[in-house]
Design a protein around this motif. Structure first.
Motif, PDB file in Angstrom:
ATOM      1  N   ARG A 174      -4.073   4.238  -8.786  1.00  0.00           N
ATOM      2  CA  ARG A 174      -3.712   3.035  -8.023  1.00  0.00           C
ATOM      3  C   ARG A 174      -3.449   3.378  -6.552  1.00  0.00           C
ATOM      4  O   ARG A 174      -2.601   2.784  -5.881  1.00  0.00           O
ATOM      5  CB  ARG A 174      -2.504   2.323  -8.646  1.00  0.00           C
ATOM      6  N   GLY A 175      -4.197   4.369  -6.076  1.00  0.00           N
ATOM      7  CA  GLY A 175      -4.039   4.778  -4.681  1.00  0.00           C
ATOM      8  C   GLY A 175      -4.475   3.722  -3.690  1.00  0.00           C
ATOM      9  O   GLY A 175      -4.099   3.778  -2.520  1.00  0.00           O
ATOM     10  N   PHE A 176      -5.258   2.743  -4.148  1.00  0.00           N
ATOM     11  CA  PHE A 176      -5.709   1.688  -3.247  1.00  0.00           C
ATOM     12  C   PHE A 176      -4.542   0.860  -2.727  1.00  0.00           C
ATOM     13  O   PHE A 176      -4.610   0.288  -1.640  1.00  0.00           O
ATOM     14  CB  PHE A 176      -6.735   0.785  -3.942  1.00  0.00           C
ATOM     15  N   GLU A 177      -3.440   0.796  -3.499  1.00  0.00           N
ATOM     16  CA  GLU A 177      -2.298   0.000  -3.060  1.00  0.00           C
ATOM     17  C   GLU A 177      -1.639   0.603  -1.826  1.00  0.00           C
ATOM     18  O   GLU A 177      -1.032  -0.114  -1.027  1.00  0.00           O
ATOM     19  CB  GLU A 177      -1.276  -0.109  -4.198  1.00  0.00           C
TER      20      GLU A 177
ATOM     21  N   SER B 214     -11.399  -4.724  -3.908  1.00  0.00           N
ATOM     22  CA  SER B 214     -11.007  -5.146  -2.567  1.00  0.00           C
ATOM     23  C   SER B 214     -11.007  -3.966  -1.606  1.00  0.00           C
ATOM     24  O   SER B 214     -11.456  -4.073  -0.459  1.00  0.00           O
ATOM     25  CB  SER B 214      -9.625  -5.799  -2.619  1.00  0.00           C
ATOM     26  N   TRP B 215     -10.526  -2.810  -2.063  1.00  0.00           N
ATOM     27  CA  TRP B 215     -10.499  -1.612  -1.224  1.00  0.00           C
ATOM     28  C   TRP B 215     -11.913  -1.178  -0.862  1.00  0.00           C
ATOM     29  O   TRP B 215     -12.204  -0.836   0.285  1.00  0.00           O
ATOM     30  CB  TRP B 215      -9.767  -0.490  -1.958  1.00  0.00           C
TER      31      TRP B 215
ATOM     32  N   SER C 259     -13.501  -3.532   1.756  1.00  0.00           N
ATOM     33  CA  SER C 259     -12.944  -3.464   3.106  1.00  0.00           C
ATOM     34  C   SER C 259     -13.080  -2.080   3.722  1.00  0.00           C
ATOM     35  O   SER C 259     -13.329  -1.947   4.926  1.00  0.00           O
ATOM     36  CB  SER C 259     -11.473  -3.890   3.095  1.00  0.00           C
ATOM     37  N   ARG C 260     -12.923  -1.015   2.919  1.00  0.00           N
ATOM     38  CA  ARG C 260     -12.930   0.344   3.452  1.00  0.00           C
ATOM     39  C   ARG C 260     -14.321   0.975   3.479  1.00  0.00           C
ATOM     40  O   ARG C 260     -14.654   1.736   4.384  1.00  0.00           O
ATOM     41  CB  ARG C 260     -11.990   1.224   2.635  1.00  0.00           C
ATOM     42  N   LEU C 261     -15.130   0.698   2.462  1.00  0.00           N
ATOM     43  CA  LEU C 261     -16.484   1.253   2.413  1.00  0.00           C
ATOM     44  C   LEU C 261     -17.534   0.282   2.926  1.00  0.00           C
ATOM     45  O   LEU C 261     -18.704   0.638   3.057  1.00  0.00           O
ATOM     46  CB  LEU C 261     -16.824   1.675   0.973  1.00  0.00           C
TER      47      LEU C 261
ATOM     48  N   PRO D  66      -6.072  -8.714   5.560  1.00  0.00           N
ATOM     49  CA  PRO D  66      -7.395  -8.217   5.952  1.00  0.00           C
ATOM     50  C   PRO D  66      -8.176  -7.714   4.746  1.00  0.00           C
ATOM     51  O   PRO D  66      -7.644  -6.996   3.896  1.00  0.00           O
ATOM     52  CB  PRO D  66      -7.052  -7.072   6.917  1.00  0.00           C
ATOM     53  N   GLY D  67      -9.440  -8.116   4.665  1.00  0.00           N
ATOM     54  CA  GLY D  67     -10.315  -7.689   3.582  1.00  0.00           C
ATOM     55  C   GLY D  67     -10.229  -8.532   2.331  1.00  0.00           C
ATOM     56  O   GLY D  67     -11.032  -8.359   1.420  1.00  0.00           O
TER      57      GLY D  67
END
Length: 431
Positions: free
Chosen positions: A51-54, A63-64, A67-69, A335-336
């Protein structure tokens, strides 16, 4: 182990690019790309488990990834599914990590796990891998479907009962309207068909509408009845179709005559669809309740001041909620995040003395709202009517999507303004 296999595949591709035969170089490049895709999926599985995306202020792995990739939603879902499949099928993971099979092959195994079952696919893993390593993904999917038919011969009802058939309904905006696709389970489809047949029946002997017209009118009538009744989850705001347009555009649409092109109007924006023309705007406005919302503050006038209630009310008022939804175009402010079912949150929490004022209210989806209250996501006002989001490491989060949309709309506004200026100059020159 994964790192060494990926590095070796990349080294071989780099050795052949520009030096070896094209056929060898292309095979090496494909192998390296497949190995990288497998490594990406494996790391996403680890991210899901930890759950490192949190920590980055995201409410889910998908969602990660988006927005991130900066990948599309379908690709994000495919990557997360592939990561889970590689954990469940170790031999498939080994083949993917050396670039022996592609991510599309892994997605077929994901289909098998979902529609056939883990035990059957695990038992058939070796010979299915032989198919995957020698055939394209389409052929593997045909074989996987044949395995499903052999496992559940003629038992479609049982397959439904076990949750192995996919139920889906998608409504996607296209230039001419909305394209509806999907598949409904028997019980849902039978209810929908009963309602649709009842509402789409001819009104009387003089009803000249075609069958497709009557069915579309029936869906419109059904949706209108639900919208008129209101939904309890909308916090007092009756669900409605939102159209965003400035006062000049609304006035121009109200006086618009078909075929007249002397006034180049900026098109209005229909929520969930996009720009619409003046004739459709005029028709919607003819049958709708109009809620005017000031979008640009004028000297000596503050919309916030009018809508502020300070500490007299804990929950946002109806007008405040409408203003927040209009300000955010109905989307979560994080955001995202693109979720549209929003809850109103006090930026400075009510429990910490925050007022119920418009500049202290922000709309968040349920998942992002939970992240805020778990200190995974922080919000503060920037002093200019907007908000700054930071993750648990105090890093500022940005939304490239909203920035691109703002730039696009500003470009469109300038383009239409330029057309209007040119037309007025031409009129003065000919006068």
């Amino acid at each position: 182990m994964i790192r060494g296999q990926v590095v070796e595949a990349l080294r071989e591709a780099a050795r052949l690019v520009g030096m070896g035969p094209d056929t060898d170089a292309l095979r090496a490049i494909q192998t390296a790309q497949d190995a990288l895709d497998a490594a990406k999926a494996a790391h996403l599985a680890g991210l899901e488990q930890s759950r490192g995306f949190e920590a980055d202020g995201a409410s889910s792995v998908t969602s990660w990834v988006r927005s991130r990739l900066r990948v599309s939603a379908p690709e994000a879902h495919a990557l997360t599914r592939a990561g889970s499949t590689l954990v469940q099928l170790p031999r498939v993971a080994e083949a993917a990590q050396v670039g022996a099979i592609r991510l599309e092959h892994v997605n077929v195994f994901s289909y098998g796990l979902r529609h056939i079952g883990t035990r059957v696919v695990t038992d058939a893993q070796d010979w299915l891998l032989q198919v995957a390593q020698t055939c394209e993904p389409a052929e593997l999917r045909r074989v996987m479907r044949a395995l499903r038919a052999a496992t559940y011969p003629g038992e479609l009802d049982d397959a439904w009962a076990k949750g192995m058939d996919k139920a889906d309904l998608q409504v996607n905006a296209v230039p001419e309207g909305f394209h509806v696709t999907g598949f409904l389970p028997i019980q849902v489809g039978s209810r929908f068909r009963t309602v649709l047949d009842s509402l789409s029946a001819p009104v009387d002997a003089d009803d000249q509408r075609t069958g497709p017209e009557r069915r579309v009118d029936a869906i419109d009538q059904l949706c209108q009845q639900i919208l008129d009744a209101g939904l309890p989850s909308d916090k007092g705001v009756r669900p409605h179709v939102s159209v965003t347009a400035d006062a000049e555009t609304v006035h121009a649409a109200a006086t618009h005559t078909r075929g007249t092109t002397s006034d180049p109007m900026v098109s209005a924006d229909l929520a969930g669809f996009g720009p619409i023309g003046p004739e459709l705007l005029s028709m919607i406005g003819c049958t709708a309740d109009v809620t005017p919302i000031l979008t640009h503050q004028m000297p000596n006038f503050s919309q916030s001041r009018v809508l502020n209630v300070g500490r007299t009310h804990r929950l946002a008022t109806l007008k405040q909620r409408r203003a927040v939804l209009a300000r955010q175009e109905g989307r979560c402010a994080a955001p995202g995040c693109r979720n549209t079912h929003l809850e109103i949150h006090h930026v400075v929490w009510w429990s910490r003395g925050g007022p119920t004022d418009l500049d202290n209210l922000v709309g968040l989806c349920s998942r992002c709202h939970h992240l805020v209250h778990r200190d995974r996501l922080s919000i503060r006002a920037d002093g200019h009517g907007d908000f700054i989001f930071t993750d648990s490491r105090s890093r500022v989060l940005t939304s490239d999507l909203r920035h691109r949309r703002a730039v696009y709309r500003e470009a469109i506004r300038i383009h239409h303004l330029d057309i209007a200026i040119r037309r007025r100059r031409a009129e003065r020159a000919s006068a």
